[in-house]
Design an enzyme around this catalytic site. Sequence first.
Site, short mmCIF file in Angstrom:
data_model
loop_
_atom_site.label_atom_id
_atom_site.label_comp_id
_atom_site.label_asym_id
_atom_site.label_seq_id
_atom_site.Cartn_x
_atom_site.Cartn_y
_atom_site.Cartn_z
N CYS A 123 0.80 -1.24 0.00
CA CYS A 123 0.00 0.00 0.00
C CYS A 123 0.83 1.28 0.00
O CYS A 123 0.28 2.37 -0.19
CB CYS A 123 -0.95 0.01 1.18
SG CYS A 123 -2.00 -1.45 1.23
N HIS A 251 -2.80 6.80 2.69
CA HIS A 251 -3.35 5.54 2.18
C HIS A 251 -4.74 5.33 2.77
O HIS A 251 -4.97 5.52 3.96
CB HIS A 251 -2.43 4.38 2.55
CG HIS A 251 -3.05 3.04 2.31
ND1 HIS A 251 -3.71 2.75 1.13
CD2 HIS A 251 -3.17 1.95 3.11
CE1 HIS A 251 -4.17 1.51 1.20
NE2 HIS A 251 -3.87 1.01 2.39
N ASN A 281 -10.48 0.07 0.21
CA ASN A 281 -9.02 0.07 0.24
C ASN A 281 -8.51 -0.48 -1.10
O ASN A 281 -8.72 -1.65 -1.40
CB ASN A 281 -8.55 -0.80 1.41
CG ASN A 281 -7.03 -0.91 1.51
OD1 ASN A 281 -6.31 -0.55 0.58
ND2 ASN A 281 -6.56 -1.43 2.63
N1 ACO Z 1 -18.66 -8.07 9.89
C1 ACO Z 1 -19.06 -8.36 11.14
N2 ACO Z 1 -18.23 -8.76 12.11
C2 ACO Z 1 -16.92 -8.86 11.79
C3 ACO Z 1 -16.43 -8.59 10.50
C4 ACO Z 1 -17.36 -8.18 9.52
N3 ACO Z 1 -17.01 -7.88 8.26
N4 ACO Z 1 -15.09 -8.78 10.50
C5 ACO Z 1 -14.75 -9.15 11.73
N5 ACO Z 1 -15.85 -9.22 12.52
C6 ACO Z 1 -15.95 -9.58 13.92
C7 ACO Z 1 -14.83 -10.48 14.37
O1 ACO Z 1 -15.13 -11.85 14.07
C8 ACO Z 1 -14.80 -10.22 15.84
O2 ACO Z 1 -15.84 -10.92 16.45
P1 ACO Z 1 -15.64 -11.58 17.93
O3 ACO Z 1 -15.41 -10.40 18.84
O4 ACO Z 1 -16.93 -12.27 18.15
O5 ACO Z 1 -14.46 -12.48 17.80
C9 ACO Z 1 -15.15 -8.72 15.93
O6 ACO Z 1 -15.81 -8.40 14.70
C10 ACO Z 1 -13.96 -7.83 16.09
O7 ACO Z 1 -12.97 -8.19 15.09
P2 ACO Z 1 -11.62 -7.40 14.92
O8 ACO Z 1 -10.76 -8.08 13.88
O9 ACO Z 1 -11.05 -7.20 16.29
O10 ACO Z 1 -12.17 -6.02 14.34
P3 ACO Z 1 -11.46 -4.61 14.27
O11 ACO Z 1 -12.24 -3.64 15.01
O12 ACO Z 1 -9.99 -4.72 14.59
O13 ACO Z 1 -11.60 -4.24 12.74
C11 ACO Z 1 -10.23 -4.09 10.76
C12 ACO Z 1 -10.97 -5.02 11.74
C13 ACO Z 1 -11.24 -3.23 10.07
C14 ACO Z 1 -9.50 -4.96 9.73
C15 ACO Z 1 -9.22 -3.20 11.51
O14 ACO Z 1 -8.45 -3.97 12.38
C16 ACO Z 1 -8.32 -2.43 10.58
O15 ACO Z 1 -8.74 -1.56 9.84
N6 ACO Z 1 -6.99 -2.70 10.60
C17 ACO Z 1 -6.04 -2.05 9.72
C18 ACO Z 1 -6.12 -2.62 8.33
C19 ACO Z 1 -5.05 -1.97 7.48
O16 ACO Z 1 -4.81 -0.80 7.55
N7 ACO Z 1 -4.33 -2.78 6.69
C20 ACO Z 1 -3.19 -2.26 5.96
C21 ACO Z 1 -3.48 -1.91 4.62
S1 ACO Z 1 -4.04 -3.24 3.61
C22 ACO Z 1 -2.69 -3.73 2.64
O17 ACO Z 1 -1.58 -3.38 2.87
C23 ACO Z 1 -2.99 -4.70 1.48
#
Ligand code: ACO
EC number: 2.3.1.180
Length: 325
Positions: A123, A251, A281
């Site tokens: 990214c 990004h 993204n």
């Molecule tokens: N819909 C509903 N529930 C979901 C979903 C979804 N799409 N995805 C995950 N959940 C659930 C999980 O199962 C979990 O449930 P549980 O508590 O019962 O176990 C709960 O939601 C919390 O999951 P987390 O993974 O802790 O959710 P989080 O708030 O961390 O959000 C996210 C996830 C959006 C991916 C976030 O962590 C994030 O944005 N991280 C950064 C991503 C990023 O910047 N990546 C780099 C760039 S990408 C690249 O380089 C290709």
Amino acid sequence: MTVDPGHPAGPTRGSKIVAMGHYQPARVLTNEDLSKMVDTSDEWIRDRVGIVTRRIADNETVADMAAAAADKALANSGLTAADIDLIAVATCSSIDRCPNVATRVAAKLGVTAPAAYDINTACSGYEYALATVDHAIRAGAARNAIVIGAEKLTDITDWTDRSSCVLFGDGAGAAVVSAVADGEEPGIGPVLWGSAPEMGNVLTIEGWRPYIQQNGQTVFRWATFALPALAEKACTAAGITPKDLAAFVPHQANLRIIEPLARKLGVEDAVVAKDIVESGNTSAASVPLALSKLIERREVPSGAPVLLFGFGGGLTYAGQVIRCP
Ligand code: ACO
């Protein structure tokens, strides 16, 4: 020494972005659509990530989208294919190894004999590519370049994994970058780039049939804690402070990363790109896509300082202050 006229020798003072263009496929995938594919909801996605829609490429390849964006940038620049002597493409989702995307773009646009390479730092790829092109122009190895970020992330998305499939989209953004005239100030500032290789395993696209896999929370913490100071350093390298910025184009990973990053950097008065809402993204395409749209909507004055800042798999990061074309 004989010098090919397409590859001029002789260093220059620097380079600038002359014009931009972008391309997104027509098909829109809504949160509602996704909720019929995996156990998710519009409310969860808007609340945790801020995405409302993303675009999905059906028949278009990474090279098709890259060429479409480049074609628009070229048309907006007033230059022609004959003027271009370098094409650089940032992508982490091109399935084909060879020929690379840059030479395919050259063939589609009718650019003859350009230096042509792809770059993959996930990214942050666009900022890495822009820096290498700026360096090539400074060194006198090129005069007019096209720098593209293009991704078809939906090819490498696991559509059964709700934690990742709601995040990604497809598209491309491109800039025409030229040497500045004698006496003109450079429009692309020094790059601040680096990586955190010890965190390589928190975001991967590995193997023969790869999918994007990530530890979202670790990436999230790294992005919100480590990156504000690095983004500020990119401003310092350009001789300005974040308060001087007219726009901040990070990004587009997550609205919950973009907003604290902007707040910690202290750029509340600047235009902050939030294309994540409509495009999702798009990895290396996200910054040029968002910047091209800001320019098209005339939201940033020509000549105003804009901080581009990419971060992602590797983990890697890169940013530079540019002058808005
Ligand atoms: N819909 C509903 N529930 C979901 C979903 C979804 N799409 N995805 C995950 N959940 C659930 C999980 O199962 C979990 O449930 P549980 O508590 O019962 O176990 C709960 O939601 C919390 O999951 P987390 O993974 O802790 O959710 P989080 O708030 O961390 O959000 C996210 C996830 C959006 C991916 C976030 O962590 C994030 O944005 N991280 C950064 C991503 C990023 O910047 N990546 C780099 C760039 S990408 C690249 O380089 C290709």
